[in-house]
Design a protein around this motif. Structure first.
Motif, PDB file in Angstrom:
ATOM      1  N   LEU A 135      12.494  28.418 -13.754  1.00 61.89           N
ATOM      2  CA  LEU A 135      12.863  29.062 -13.121  1.00 61.89           C
ATOM      3  C   LEU A 135      12.695  29.555 -12.372  1.00 61.89           C
ATOM      4  CD1 LEU A 135      16.536  29.202 -12.647  1.00 61.89           C
ATOM      5  CD2 LEU A 135      16.450  31.796 -13.610  1.00 61.89           C
ATOM      6  N   PRO A 136      12.953  29.461 -11.125  1.00 62.36           N
ATOM      7  CA  PRO A 136      11.969  30.302  -9.856  1.00 62.36           C
ATOM      8  C   PRO A 136      11.863  32.298  -9.509  1.00 62.36           C
ATOM      9  CG  PRO A 136      12.698  28.387  -9.016  1.00 62.36           C
ATOM     10  CD  PRO A 136      13.295  28.331  -9.986  1.00 62.36           C
ATOM     11  N   GLY A 137      11.236  32.670  -9.766  1.00 59.20           N
ATOM     12  CA  GLY A 137      11.795  34.001 -10.163  1.00 59.20           C
ATOM     13  C   GLY A 137      10.933  34.657 -11.984  1.00 59.20           C
ATOM     14  N   ARG A 138      11.739  33.669 -12.498  1.00 61.50           N
ATOM     15  CA  ARG A 138      11.587  34.342 -13.646  1.00 61.50           C
ATOM     16  C   ARG A 138      10.523  33.310 -14.782  1.00 61.50           C
ATOM     17  NH1 ARG A 138      15.679  37.585 -14.721  1.00 61.50           N
ATOM     18  NH2 ARG A 138      14.046  38.820 -15.982  1.00 61.50           N
ATOM     19  N   ASP A 175       6.994  30.631  -9.308  1.00 62.18           N
ATOM     20  CA  ASP A 175       6.890  31.511  -7.760  1.00 62.18           C
ATOM     21  C   ASP A 175       8.033  30.970  -6.740  1.00 62.18           C
ATOM     22  OD1 ASP A 175       5.463  30.497  -5.711  1.00 62.18           O
ATOM     23  OD2 ASP A 175       4.008  31.889  -5.459  1.00 62.18           O
ATOM     24  N   THR A 235       9.332  39.138 -11.489  1.00 64.91           N
ATOM     25  CA  THR A 235       8.117  39.313 -10.504  1.00 64.91           C
ATOM     26  C   THR A 235       8.544  39.781  -9.045  1.00 64.91           C
ATOM     27  OG1 THR A 235       8.869  37.055  -9.923  1.00 64.91           O
ATOM     28  CG2 THR A 235       7.244  37.196 -11.908  1.00 64.91           C
ATOM     29  N   TRP A 284      17.797  35.497  -1.735  1.00 60.66           N
ATOM     30  CA  TRP A 284      16.621  35.157  -0.963  1.00 60.66           C
ATOM     31  C   TRP A 284      16.857  35.328   0.448  1.00 60.66           C
ATOM     32  CZ3 TRP A 284      12.596  35.432  -4.124  1.00 60.66           C
ATOM     33  CH2 TRP A 284      12.806  34.841  -5.090  1.00 60.66           C
ATOM     34  N   ASP A 323       8.577  36.336  -2.864  1.00 63.54           N
ATOM     35  CA  ASP A 323       8.909  37.193  -3.773  1.00 63.54           C
ATOM     36  C   ASP A 323       9.919  38.225  -3.880  1.00 63.54           C
ATOM     37  OD1 ASP A 323       8.093  33.997  -4.117  1.00 63.54           O
ATOM     38  OD2 ASP A 323       8.113  34.019  -6.398  1.00 63.54           O
ATOM     39  N   GLY A 324       9.815  38.641  -2.947  1.00 58.80           N
ATOM     40  CA  GLY A 324      10.072  40.322  -3.110  1.00 58.80           C
ATOM     41  C   GLY A 324       9.745  40.969  -4.469  1.00 58.80           C
ATOM     42  N   CYS A 325      10.806  42.022  -5.213  1.00 58.95           N
ATOM     43  CA  CYS A 325       9.807  42.956  -6.256  1.00 58.95           C
ATOM     44  C   CYS A 325      11.263  43.320  -6.994  1.00 58.95           C
ATOM     45  CB  CYS A 325       8.549  43.978  -5.534  1.00 58.95           C
ATOM     46  SG  CYS A 325      10.612  45.547  -5.080  1.00 58.95           S
ATOM     47  N   GLU A 326      10.287  44.099  -8.065  1.00 55.54           N
ATOM     48  CA  GLU A 326      11.338  44.637  -9.247  1.00 55.54           C
ATOM     49  C   GLU A 326      12.029  45.528  -8.955  1.00 55.54           C
ATOM     50  OE1 GLU A 326       8.222  45.921  -8.554  1.00 55.54           O
ATOM     51  OE2 GLU A 326       7.623  47.195  -9.712  1.00 55.54           O
ATOM     52  N   LYS A 376      14.977  42.994  -6.568  1.00 54.61           N
ATOM     53  CA  LYS A 376      15.703  42.641  -7.180  1.00 54.61           C
ATOM     54  C   LYS A 376      16.836  42.871  -7.586  1.00 54.61           C
ATOM     55  CE  LYS A 376      12.589  38.688  -7.459  1.00 54.61           C
ATOM     56  NZ  LYS A 376      11.467  38.321  -8.208  1.00 54.61           N
ATOM     57  N   ALA A 424      17.725  35.398 -12.259  1.00 52.02           N
ATOM     58  CA  ALA A 424      16.169  36.000 -11.498  1.00 52.02           C
ATOM     59  C   ALA A 424      16.428  37.342 -11.541  1.00 52.02           C
ATOM     60  CB  ALA A 424      15.503  34.994 -10.585  1.00 52.02           C
TER      61      ALA A 424
END
Ligand code: SRM
Ligand code: FAD
Ligand code: SF4
Ligand code: FES
Lengths: 116, 871
Positions: free
Chosen positions: A30-33, A50, A75, B514, B529-532, B535, B562
């Protein structure tokens, strides 16, 4: 709709010493995981994809705690570099180089990875 | 009996109080008494006296000692002072004032200085024999006479005057009580911390203080018509022979209203900067009866004096204006120093507090500092030594650190310090033994500008993480003190605060992280991709608003999966060795034996470690990720649902056994706790939410340490908010009293939604309440009085949440695609993670983590206590 955004049968391949090892279907990422895969030698690898489709593979073991959990971190991008934050104590690791962004003396192994 | 305005113009002064007398002196100083006829109508039976020192009457000062009026001054300036003859009407067309004696005086200039009257709340019995107010010498004489037949006295109102009155009653030999509706004493002058210090000292003097309760009725003996007690809003009754109302004052503007002068919405005669009434250029108003041009009514004597000077100067055609006054005061109440100056409550934007408090010694000192280091104001209780210096520095950057001005010399680290008040050698991060000085040095000497940089430089915050919040405050304070503009954005990806992102998501109905990042993120973060950090924060916003913005209410759906922290992603809490814990919901802590047996069987069958939690439920530890769905299938089957122990969401609503069994209970606290837990279950919020319901004031459920706590009263429920246990405990504040079930739920709906809307990420209600400008009062205005007009929306957002709730675990175990994620290895779904291992301990298991435990100190055998179970 989430797990398999594409209906291709592409596989995620990982470069081990002399061979490409098939870890999983690309659709499982899965994108981001991340996900974890078991290596033939009993080691563990964390695989990530990503948003742009780029793949990364690092050792799944969190060097700060010893638990095999890096695949379960969130991520992100920091100054253009992709990273995963450990879900335990939140240190960030550069996905491309394996270097810990909070303590450069610490590094996890990285693997060459591709979809085919 | 009419006196016409003769050849000399006439000034009529109505009211001969402190300000009126000052006005006369100002007239004399400007020579106006020579050119004008001056007539003074004085209601009281004696000329102006020192009201501020009123209480000193009880320590032996006579009414004569208190007088401020020198008969020689009156005579010398030819002032016609009519004692005991109040003005009754004013005719502005005819320009005359009529006094009670029938005297009609024509005026060229009329000055109203009628002061205030004590406000008496409209409670039944308020006019009974034995009820008094505290304003004039006559009031004191009456109290003194009545007290001879009394043994107990109670003062309604714990403000400045109330405390004085209570002290006076005590001085008269009565057992004295103070009843204050607000949660603290002197709510206007001091903040919560100051109130606590004051409380301690005043209770030590033997006065009984009852805060957070209102007076509902004065109990009167039918036969004698005299006071015998009072009924309080918490259902209790206080026996007392004498009651003094000191619940604030109201401007005496009736005379002005009757003659058509404009008055403010909450009273006070409207005047301009020259103290001239806005309605009539010939009429002035000064002192406590005037609503000044800055929109305030000043209840202190110093601003009144300034107004008196201004009016006199204006009458003399000199330039003068009164545009507002400093409310700084220093008082000695019952022997306690209390001072407040400048912006004492920290209303300026972005200001910071420096607090030193020692409630044991009854000391509390707070300084309000602007972002550039300017001293803006402060509060001193118990020791007002520094008042003079501090007041002098107000508005400037003091030459020495503000901390050093309030900290006792050579002290270590006193309790309850705000981080900026800590001395440099205070340890901020106990995991890595990093001091405040080292952290500050990282900013000043090693030019770190962000928390991650400081973490890297000092290691602070890289252990358990509990110090990160304080660390952030210190870094921000240090940067701001050195003049650096601090980025208030959520993280490197968003320049907005969490609150701003909430508004964007709600207004634009954005259901995709997104999309939010690409449209509203920082330029260089878009497309990334952003960050932890952002998110989960955005994930939480979307989840709390899901039904209202059209997003899926299931946190594992689509892209939302995600965004979730690992705990939410696996709907369980990650433990140190990579295993998970399982916490089923047990609403209100009530559980039937059958269900207990199911939990026991599951724990036994899967070999889980079981423990009763601090939240009145049962935690099962040591489940491997692939066991979670199987365990939950059995739990769901037995009627359990997710306890959300993993989420930033409602945790538990604890209850005490309450009225059903307990001999003291006055309401069914268990039922209410269950209702509340079921209503708010699954609600995602900026941080976790905890609640409790106690069946009576004994508070066995510890509701006052919860984000929202409920305590039963004989009339309903009291709602407390902003409590916290954890690292920085805070007692909850009373938000509203004696609520019905429906009122209670409605208020909590509003409160929670307002919190979710405006809090920062990972900000508990306690810190939020302390941070929002206006604090509790503002929150009460918004959620109780609907001052922003958003309560309908808040309620409808909550209704949407409640009606769309579904159990996440039931949903997950019925979705094969989601279940596929619950594996240790994507390529070996049946193989458990070999790193997850356990060893036995005290008849159960514990994680076995043999390697790599870097940085954490392990106890050696020698450290173990004699008799320790670990031996
Ligand atoms: C299990 C439990 C301890 C126990 O064995 O009793 C517990 C365990 C944890 N607590 Fe707690 N807390 C537990 C009751 C409490 C209480 C007591 C209470 O709720 O009455 C408090 C103080 C009350 C409060 O929150 O105001 C408490 C204050 C904290 C804090 C500090 C919060 C704060 O505002 O300062 C944290 C850290 C945080 O959330 O950032 C924390 C965090 C945690 C975490 C989530 C730490 C973590 O990330 O691993 C632990 C998760 C254990 C797990 O995997 O299940 N826990 N924790 C309790 C679970 C209660 C439940 O049934 O849900
Ligand atoms: C116990 C006590 C302690 C206080 N302590 C402090 C303190 O520490 N510091 C501080 O700054 N302030 C203190 N105050 C407040 C201070 O006393 C007032 O701010 C000040 O007295 C206001 O002056 P004034 O002239 O406006 O009103 P007042 O002093 O109230 O005088 C108004 C006068 O007008 C008279 N009057 C009203 N209507 C009419 C009429 N129609 N005709 C004729 N006369 C009329 C009233 O009878 C009264 O005598 C205290 C007050 C009290 C009661
Ligand atoms: S809070 Fe009151 S009702 Fe509840 S158990 Fe304690 S004493 Fe009984
Ligand atoms: S106290 Fe700083 S990380 Fe634990």
């Amino acid at each position: 709709m989430t797990l398999a955004p594409e209906t291709t049968d592409l596989k995620v391949l990982l470069r081990l010493t002399d061979d490409w090892f098939t870890a999983c279907d690309l659709g499982a990422l899965l994108p981001g995981r991340g996900v974890a895969a078991l290596l033939p030698d009993g080691g563990q690898v964390a695989l990530f994809r990503d948003r742009g489709g780029e793949l990364y593979a690092i050792d799944n073991r969190d060097p700060f705690t010893g638990a095999a959990v890096l695949s379960r971190g969130l991520t992100g991008t920091h100054r253009g570099r992709p990273f995963v934050a450990s879900p335990l104590l939140k240190q960030r690791f550069d996905l491309a180089t394996g270097v810990c962004l909070d303590d450069e003396a610490v590094r996890v192994a990285t693997y060459e990875v591709k979809a085919a | 009996m009419t006196t016409d305005p003769g050849p000399t113009p006439t000034i009529v002064l109505v009211g001969h109080g402190m300000v009126g007398q000052r006005f006369l002196e100002a007239l004399a100083e400007r020579g106006l008494t020579a050119t004008h006829r001056v007539v003074v109508l004085c209601e009281e039976p004696r000329p102006a006296y020192d009201r501020v020192q009123l209480t000193s009457y009880f320590s032996g000062r006579t009414p004569e000692d208190l007088s401020m009026t020198d008969p020689a001054f009156i005579a010398e300036h030819g002032i016609e002072l009519r004692v005991g003859d109040p003005a009754v009407t004013v005719d502005r067309d005819a320009r005359t004032v009529t006094a009670r004696s029938g005297l009609v005086v024509g005026y060229d200039v009329l000055v109203l200085a009628t002061g205030s009257y004590p406000f008496v709340p409209p409670v039944p019995g308020k006019d009974a024999e034995g009820c008094f107010v505290y304003r004039t010498i006559e009031d004191l004489l009456a109290i003194e006479a009545y007290a001879k037949t009394a043994t107990t006295g109670a003062v309604v109102g714990g403000g400045l005057l109330g405390l004085e009155a209570a002290g006076a009653l005590k001085g008269l030999g009565l057992t004295s009580h103070i009843v204050e509706f607000a949660p603290r004493l002197m709510p206007v002058q001091v903040d919560e911390g100051g109130g606590a210090a004051l409380l301690r000292t005043i209770e030590d003097m033997g006065l009984s203080v009852h805060t957070g309760v209102g007076t509902q009725e004065i109990v009167v003996d039918d036969a004698s018509g005299a006071v015998t007690g009072m009924k309080l809003s918490d259902g209790s009754e206080l026996a007392t022979d004498l009651v003094v109302f000191s619940a604030g004052v109201r401007p005496r503007d009736q005379l002005a209203r009757d003659c058509g002068l404009a008055v403010g919405e909450r009273g006070g005669i409207s005047v301009d900067e020259q103290c001239r009434t806005v309605t009539d250029e010939r009429v002035f108003a000064i002192g406590e009866c005037a609503l000044a041009a800055d929109g305030r009514v000043y209840g202190l004597v110093a601003p009144g004096y300034e107004q008196a000077e201004t009016a006199a100067a204006t009458i003399a055609s000199d330039e003068a204006s009164f545009t507002g006054a400093d409310l700084s005061t220093k008082l000695k109440l019952l022997g306690v120093d209390v001072a407040s100056f400048g912006d004492a409550h920290g209303t300026a934007e972005n200001c910071l507090d420096v607090v030193y408090s020692d409630s044991r010694a009854g000391l509390y000192k707070k300084l309000v500092i602007g972002r550039d280091g300017t001293l803006l104001g402060g509060i001193l209780v118990g020791d007002a030594e520094a008042y003079g210096t501090l007041r002098a520095f107000t508005g400037s950057v003091p030459p020495v650190s503000p901390e050093s001005l309030v900290l006792p010399a050579g002290s270590g680290a006193p309790a309850q310090l705000g981080p900026s008040a800590l001395p440099d050698d205070a340890v901020i991060c106990s995991c890595h033994n990093v001091t405040k000085g080292t952290i500050r040095g990282a900013v000043t000497e090693h030019s770190c500008t962000t928390v991650p940089e400081v973490k890297k430089c000092t290691k602070a915050g890289t252990g358990c993480g509990s110090c990160v919040k304080v660390l952030g405050q210190l870094v921000t304070a240090e940067l701001e003190a050195s003049g650096v503009e601090v980025d208030k954005g959520l993280c490197g990806c968003f320049a907005q605060t969490r609150e701003e992102l909430y508004e964007i998501v709600l207004a634009l109905r954005i259901t995709s992280y997104w999309e939010l990042l690409d449209r509203h993120g920082r330029e260089d973060a878009r497309g990334g991709d952003g960050c932890e950090v952002c998110k989960p924060a955005v994930g939480s916003i979307i989840a709390s608003l899901a039904p209202s913005i059209g997003a899926s209410g299931y946190v594992l759906d689509g892209e939302q999966a995600a965004l979730q922290d690992t705990n939410d992603h696996f709907l369980a809490n990650l433990q140190k060795n990579g295993s998970y814990s399982v916490v089923p919901r047990i609403p209100g802590g009530e559980i039937a034996p059958e269900k207990l047996i199911v939990i026991g069987e599951i724990a036994r069958d899967f070999g889980l470690y079981t423990k009763i939690t601090g939240g009145q439920r049962i935690d099962m530890f040591g489940a491997r990720v692939e066991q979670l769905p199987v365990i939950w299938a059995r739990l769901v089957d037995a009627g359990f649902e997710s306890g959300h122990a993993y989420g930033k969401s409602l945790r538990t609503v604890k209850s005490c056994v309450g009225q059903t069994w307990c001999r003291y209970g006055v309401q069914d606290s268990v039922r209410m706790a269950i209702d509340l837990e079921l209503r708010y279950r699954g609600l995602r919020s900026p941080h976790k939410l905890k609640s409790a319901v106690s069946g009576c004031a004994r508070e066995c459920a510890e509701a006052q340490s919860k984000d929202f706590g409920v305590i039963a009263t004989s009339n309903g429920w009291n709602l407390y908010v902003g409590g916290n246990g954890g690292a920085t405990p805070r007692h909850a504040d009373l938000l509203a009293q004696d609520l019905s079930d429906a009122e209670l739920v409605r208020l909590i709906d509003r409160f929670l939604m307002f919190y979710i809307r405006t809090a920062d990420k990972l900000e508990r209600t306690s810190t939020w309440l302390e941070r929002v400008p206006g604090g509790l009062d503002h929150v009460r205005d918004v959620v109780v009085h609907d001052s922003l007009g958003i309560c309908d929306e808040l309620e409808s957002l909550m209704r949407a949440h409640v009606s769309h709730y579904r159990d996440e675990w039931a949903e997950t175990i019925n979705d094969p695609e989601k279940l596929a994620r619950f594996v240790s290895f994507v390529n070996a779904p049946d193989t458990p993670d070999p790193v997850v291992g356990f060893v036995p301990e005290r008849d159960q298991i514990k994680p076995d983590l043999p390697l790599l435990d870097i940085g954490l100190r392990r106890p050696s055998r020698d450290d173990l206590l004699e008799g320790s179970t670990r031996r």
